[in-house]
Write an enzyme that holds these catalytic residues in place. Sequence first.
Site, PDB file in Angstrom:
ATOM      1  N   ARG A  60      11.485  12.540  18.823  1.00  0.00           N
ATOM      2  CA  ARG A  60      10.639  11.414  19.190  1.00  0.00           C
ATOM      3  C   ARG A  60       9.545  11.167  18.136  1.00  0.00           C
ATOM      4  NH1 ARG A  60       7.336  12.237  22.596  1.00  0.00           N
ATOM      5  NH2 ARG A  60       7.465  14.495  22.741  1.00  0.00           N
ATOM      6  N   LYS A 200      13.331   8.514  27.158  1.00  0.00           N
ATOM      7  CA  LYS A 200      11.929   8.874  27.354  1.00  0.00           C
ATOM      8  C   LYS A 200      11.063   7.647  27.626  1.00  0.00           C
ATOM      9  CE  LYS A 200      12.280  13.312  27.099  1.00  0.00           C
ATOM     10  NZ  LYS A 200      12.170  14.115  28.337  1.00  0.00           N
ATOM     11  N   HIS A 219       8.560  16.205  35.142  1.00  0.00           N
ATOM     12  CA  HIS A 219       9.355  16.597  33.981  1.00  0.00           C
ATOM     13  C   HIS A 219       9.921  17.979  34.299  1.00  0.00           C
ATOM     14  CE1 HIS A 219       9.551  17.711  29.439  1.00  0.00           C
ATOM     15  NE2 HIS A 219      10.667  17.145  29.839  1.00  0.00           N
ATOM     16  N   SER A 239      10.057  21.506  26.195  1.00  0.00           N
ATOM     17  CA  SER A 239      11.292  21.718  25.450  1.00  0.00           C
ATOM     18  C   SER A 239      11.336  23.139  24.894  1.00  0.00           C
ATOM     19  CB  SER A 239      11.378  20.710  24.299  1.00  0.00           C
ATOM     20  OG  SER A 239      12.546  20.905  23.547  1.00  0.00           O
ATOM     21  N   LYS A 243      14.540  25.014  30.736  1.00  0.00           N
ATOM     22  CA  LYS A 243      14.792  24.184  31.922  1.00  0.00           C
ATOM     23  C   LYS A 243      16.282  23.953  32.149  1.00  0.00           C
ATOM     24  CE  LYS A 243      12.730  20.265  31.408  1.00  0.00           C
ATOM     25  NZ  LYS A 243      12.562  20.393  29.953  1.00  0.00           N
ATOM     26  N   THR A 244      16.950  23.490  31.098  1.00  0.00           N
ATOM     27  CA  THR A 244      18.363  23.153  31.231  1.00  0.00           C
ATOM     28  C   THR A 244      19.200  24.404  31.471  1.00  0.00           C
ATOM     29  OG1 THR A 244      18.091  21.217  29.810  1.00  0.00           O
ATOM     30  CG2 THR A 244      20.323  22.070  30.071  1.00  0.00           C
ATOM     31  N   ASP A 258      16.274  17.309  33.851  1.00  0.00           N
ATOM     32  CA  ASP A 258      15.071  16.947  33.093  1.00  0.00           C
ATOM     33  C   ASP A 258      14.024  16.138  33.859  1.00  0.00           C
ATOM     34  OD1 ASP A 258      13.695  17.176  30.620  1.00  0.00           O
ATOM     35  OD2 ASP A 258      14.275  15.151  30.061  1.00  0.00           O
ATOM     36  N   ARG A 324      21.181  18.405  19.609  1.00  0.00           N
ATOM     37  CA  ARG A 324      21.372  18.208  21.051  1.00  0.00           C
ATOM     38  C   ARG A 324      22.771  17.702  21.380  1.00  0.00           C
ATOM     39  NH1 ARG A 324      16.719  17.919  24.422  1.00  0.00           N
ATOM     40  NH2 ARG A 324      14.780  18.168  23.279  1.00  0.00           N
TER      41      ARG A 324
END
Length: 532
Positions: A60, A200, A219, A239, A243-244, A258, A324
């Site tokens: 980003r 996003k 988030h 990040s 989480k994933t 997410d 990714r």
Amino acid sequence: MTIGRVNPARTLELQGITGLGTVHYNLAEPAIIEHALQRGEGHLGQGGAFLCETGEFTGRSPKDKYTVRTASTEDTIWWDNTNEMSEAHFDVLHADMLEHMKGGDYFVQDVFCGADPAHRVDVRLVTELAWHNLFIRHMFRCPTPAEVDVFEPEFTVINCPGFMADPERHGCRSTTVIAVNIDKKVILVGNTQYAGENKKGIFGLMNYLLPEKGVMPMHCSANHVDGNPVDAAVFFGLSGTGKTTLSADPERTLVGDDEHGWTERGIFNFEGGCYAKTINLSAEAEPEIYATTKMFGTVIENMVYDPVSLALDFEDDSLTANMRCAYPLDYIPNASDTGLAGHPKNIVMLTCDAFGVMPPIARLTPAQAMYHFLSGFTAKAAGTERGVTEPQPTFSTCFGAPFMPRRPEVYGNLLREKIAKHGATCWLVNTGWTGGAYGAGSRMPIKATRALLTAALDGSLNEVTFRKDPNFGFDVPVDVPGVDSGLLDPRTTWSDPAAYDAQAKKLVDMFSDNFEQYVAYIDEDVKAVAIG
């Protein structure tokens, strides 16, 4: 020329976007991939995955993202955390981008953001790149053909990587721009191929809209007990904190990886897919995610691969460490069909502590939960960026400051109210370092993390003995079946306990300094946590 399926009363021309070449509406994955390959946007990989690179931008561009300041946003946006753009500059930018689009071929997807029909937003995304349309079909929720025929876009995103902004003319910082006009319900993206800007931008929009409805945007990833969506858990984290990985538990049903909302009925996923980091991904540690990298249509972004076999290199970060893959949620075998679950019984806040101070798991009081939620701590490891020679703290409030348009206390108070009303148990989990800081210690074993999480989520962890952490005051288990008890007290994992004490004091002071900005906005019990 128009190709594909669209509500005839809501074509681009009727939105004032005219003079285009061929417009492809709501194509399915095989057709999009054909166009992307014909246009030279990438290559077909093993299993039919789509391999692509995003050029200069592999992440980003937060310094180039703007929100238009209007009468309606003047008192609702957290302007200290937001770049502002004037209405006049946005209007010129919008007109110039529409002019840039004339004669070009574009790809349109009409999608839903939100699995709960009562709170979803209907979004139209218009992209210059075909593969961005593939990414969008994965990341959002696709309407049925019948729903497409009557689709009414509430917000429109126009993404033109080939458009370069003029800082003087458009009131921005560089030739790259992401501009959000909430009043006009338009988001403009120019001069970046990074696909994450598409999702996003909509995530930030949801985070602005939902609090007015009493819905907590988060988030986080989420899952629930197989066959029992009432027993749900959410996982907050920046990040790289897991989480994933941790939500993709083969013993639980994945709700989403997410972005979620917490309503009066429970939680719902914003998305229709997952956008997972692939650096050092392995079939042994993360089999469900690893398998998606060889599935048809999975977008493989900025990964190095063998030019002959097309085998992916999960360790080569020469393009970016932010490599990714994007895939539809149903590529995970135990994913939820509905994207819905009940009120979370457990809330997990993930941190990757490169200082080696935090225990692998701790139980939080509601006041401590709000403190750590507003702090949003993780750490950059030494060597991850040029000039970073020792661990550096990252405090991203609500575990997602770049995506939170309103003041942090708005989200913090919503979370606290939800926890109080529904009785969730809160945990802080460190997936970072133990036995020393980065460079001296080692990464927390994922097997131990999974065992501790399993015990937390099934309730058995509440039955063990806890001690009070002398640095942060939260409860830390003393002994957990199946986990090396030495890991549970980080001080004992260091060869030099005095060095641990000095590092711990340093980190506590960093927390305190960061939290000063919230002291004027918080209740006394949270303030007591902040000042010890």
